[in-house]
Design an enzyme around this catalytic site. Structure first.
Site, PDB file in Angstrom:
ATOM      1  N   ASN A  71     -17.564   2.219  -6.452  1.00 47.60           N
ATOM      2  CA  ASN A  71     -18.567   2.268  -5.377  1.00 47.60           C
ATOM      3  C   ASN A  71     -19.564   3.498  -5.348  1.00 47.60           C
ATOM      4  OD1 ASN A  71     -17.082   4.076  -3.843  1.00 47.60           O
ATOM      5  ND2 ASN A  71     -16.143   2.525  -2.644  1.00 47.60           N
ATOM      6  N   ASP A 115     -10.322  -5.140  -5.468  1.00 47.65           N
ATOM      7  CA  ASP A 115      -9.309  -5.270  -6.494  1.00 47.65           C
ATOM      8  C   ASP A 115      -9.505  -6.801  -6.959  1.00 47.65           C
ATOM      9  OD1 ASP A 115      -7.971  -2.852  -6.139  1.00 47.65           O
ATOM     10  OD2 ASP A 115      -6.659  -3.689  -4.419  1.00 47.65           O
TER      11      ASP A 115
HETATM   12  O1  RIB Z   1      -7.348  -1.853  -2.765  1.00 47.73           O
HETATM   13  C1  RIB Z   1      -6.373  -2.041  -1.771  1.00 47.73           C
HETATM   14  C2  RIB Z   1      -4.980  -1.278  -1.890  1.00 47.73           C
HETATM   15  O2  RIB Z   1      -5.137   0.129  -2.005  1.00 47.73           O
HETATM   16  C3  RIB Z   1      -4.050  -1.821  -0.750  1.00 47.73           C
HETATM   17  O3  RIB Z   1      -3.270  -2.833  -1.175  1.00 47.73           O
HETATM   18  C4  RIB Z   1      -3.351  -0.395  -0.714  1.00 47.73           C
HETATM   19  O4  RIB Z   1      -1.866  -0.730  -1.091  1.00 47.73           O
HETATM   20  C5  RIB Z   1      -4.045   0.525  -1.501  1.00 47.73           C
HETATM   21  O5  RIB Z   1      -3.454   0.796  -2.620  1.00 47.73           O
END
Ligand code: RIB
Length: 299
Positions: A183, A245
């Site tokens: 980002n 993610d």
């Molecule tokens: O990107 C989100 C994640 O960041 C969460 O699930 C937490 O575990 C951290 O690693």
């Protein structure tokens, strides 16, 4: 079937829901608490699997009850765990998360994730060689991130580096990635630049192709030349944890369709992911994503 290898962290997320974030020295009452699977590596693996990819994960869990629960959850998602080490003398990684008004604050304790080694990446050589793309983030040792970038580059397999949490990295490493996906804040840290600089200028200064995430504004990408904007999708946000993610996983899964299509699908998958509590709670399956895209044709 698209094959993805993820090298990254596996955490148990300890999620507190509150009406606002707590200040230093302050105690407030929360609205709810859940313990759910997370970690950037595990999240990206689960998201890629739900989008139809065959996924192998390289990582580590502790010998504790969290480790057993995390392993069972990943197994249930049909992730190949042959390269996930269970370390009986370590705790599993945890993330203490507060969710308030759709935003989050996170403290990660890497624990077992700090022992994901370059040797483990080498051991996954055969899976990486067969992969269509590799995903790696930065909740594991930097030497392991470097080993992943070097191996992927040597084998000609595209590596997507999600530089979170961000640290300054050598330009030489960034050049080994097919795409780096920060980002704005992370991009400034990566480059050692000022976070208030215009993000398009920062993108032009980066030594590598970039896909920059901008939350509900969508994403900007630059392979060569000028940055291109992919608008985001407007949705109601319950919990944005794991949206990045989901974005990275979709980018990897659909990269073979070309960057513009992959970024559009990544924006849509990330938008769908924020509708439920927990990093993995709202991650869409391929059919959900296809239905959403059919209902939201590109203008
Ligand atoms: O990107 C989100 C994640 O960041 C969460 O699930 C937490 O575990 C951290 O690693």
């Amino acid at each position: 079937m698209t094959r993805i290898v993820v090298v990254g962290s596996i955490n148990m997320d300890l999620v507190t829901q509150a009406t606002r974030f707590v200040g230093p020295g302050e105690t407030i009452l929360g609205q709810g608490f859940v313990t759910v699977a997370g970690g950037k590596g595990a999240n990206q693996a689960v998201a890629a699997g739900r989008l139809g990819a065959e996924v192998a994960l390289v990582g580590a869990i502790g010998g504790d009850v969290f480790g057993r629960q995390l392993h069972a959850g990943l197994e249930a998602e049909a992730i190949d765990l042959a390269h996930v080490h269970a370390l009986c003398d370590a705790s599993s990684g945890t993330a203490s998360i507060t969710v308030a008004g759709g935003e989050n604050q996170i403290i990660v304790v890497p624990a077992a994730n700090a022992r994901v080694t370059p040797a483990q990446v080498q051991q996954a050589h055969a899976a990486i060689r067969r992969a269509d793309a590799v995903l790696v983030q930065m909740e594991i040792p930097l030497e392991t991130v470097e080993a992943t970038l070097r191996l992927g580059h040597r084998l000609g397999v595209p590596v997507i580096l999600n530089p979170a949490p961000a640290q300054r990295l050598p330009a030489e490493w960034l050049k080994l990635a097919r795409y780096v996906t920060p980002n704005q804040h992370e991009l400034a840290i990566l480059l050692g630049a000022d976070a208030s600089d215009d993000f398009r200028d920062l993108m032009q200064r980066a030594p590598c192709p970039l896909v920059l995430t901008r939350g509900e504004e969508g994403a900007w990408y630059r392979d060569q030349g000028e940055p291109v904007h992919q608008p985001g999708f407007k949705v109601d946000v319950v919990d944005s944890t794991g949206a990045g993610d989901t974005f990275n996983a979709a980018l990897a899964v659909f990269l073979h369709e070309g960057l513009p299509a992959a970024v559009r699908k990544a924006c849509a998958a990330a938008a769908l992911s924020v509708g439920k509590l927990g990093a993995q709670g709202g991650m869409p399956r391929l059919a959900d994503l296809d239905a959403w895209l059919a209902a939201h044709p590109a203008s």
